[in-house]
Design a protein around this motif. Sequence first.
Motif: not given
Length: 320
Positions: A218-222
């Motif tokens: 769930g770590v956003p690439v953004s």
Amino acid sequence: MTTPGLGLPMAVPAEGLPARVRVHEVGARDGLQNEKEVVPTEVKAEFVRRLAAAGLTTVEATSFVHPKWVPQLADAEELFPLVRDLRSPSGQAVHLPVLVPNERGLDRALALGATRVAVFASATESFAKANLNRTVDEALAMFEPVVARARAAGVHVRGYLSMCFGDPWEGPVPVDRVVRVCRALLDMGCDELSLGDTIGVATPGHVGALLTALAGEGVPVSALGVHFHDTYGQALANTLAALRHGVTTVDASAGGLGGCPYAKSATGNLATEDLVWMLTGLGIDTGIDLGLLTATSGWMAGHLGRPSPSRTVRALSHKE
């Protein structure tokens, strides 16, 4: 496809890559902190000004680590006011992050009006001990009030995570260990993370595996940036792998300056010029004037008394 201008590669866009990349310039902090001789404050300030004039919109300015540990940056209080209000050629305010190791460092940064700070964590116990004299979890606990106070003051917080791929004492670093520390930094409130290949041992497949695992948790690439060292000549290949996974923030150092004072096998950072050359050739916008950037690195190399290790700086300089 476009034809190249003077000193620029032909732009041939590739599918699956971002249209724009933000270069997080670290030369003025990560680069100069490794110099044996202390660079004069005004030279550092002029370096930052020239980087901004070349179109870099994020220039890491200095570190508020105790001068005993990083004497090369002991002039942080004198330097920061000299560059605090810089603007890019387009009139955009230039972001000037500063490194803060603890609450005392944060106090010093806030007193000078810093609006962006960074904390520096480790994915491995050995490097946490060498760099911070703490375990990984003790370091995270130390950063919690720093991040909380910074966020309460409306300050943007970046979390650096070193040794994401390999450690000189422990060898290859398991992906799940890196994911755990990344998750902890985000959960405590960091706005973005920089994944560091501190000793330059990453390869594209390893980069892809870590980014895939982070996405799965769930770590956003953004929220991710990448910070590659070129010890084994893999920095650009690793950057391209990260771009294909959606990363749009890449750390680099003008002229390839820097390493790591606490990991002797860590050689120089990815040179900003080499990165911009590749991105330009891929049709990816950075907003950076490669000619001005190359001239800036050549100017700094003159002050340091040695040629720039950047291949692009050397190649373009030979064309003059």
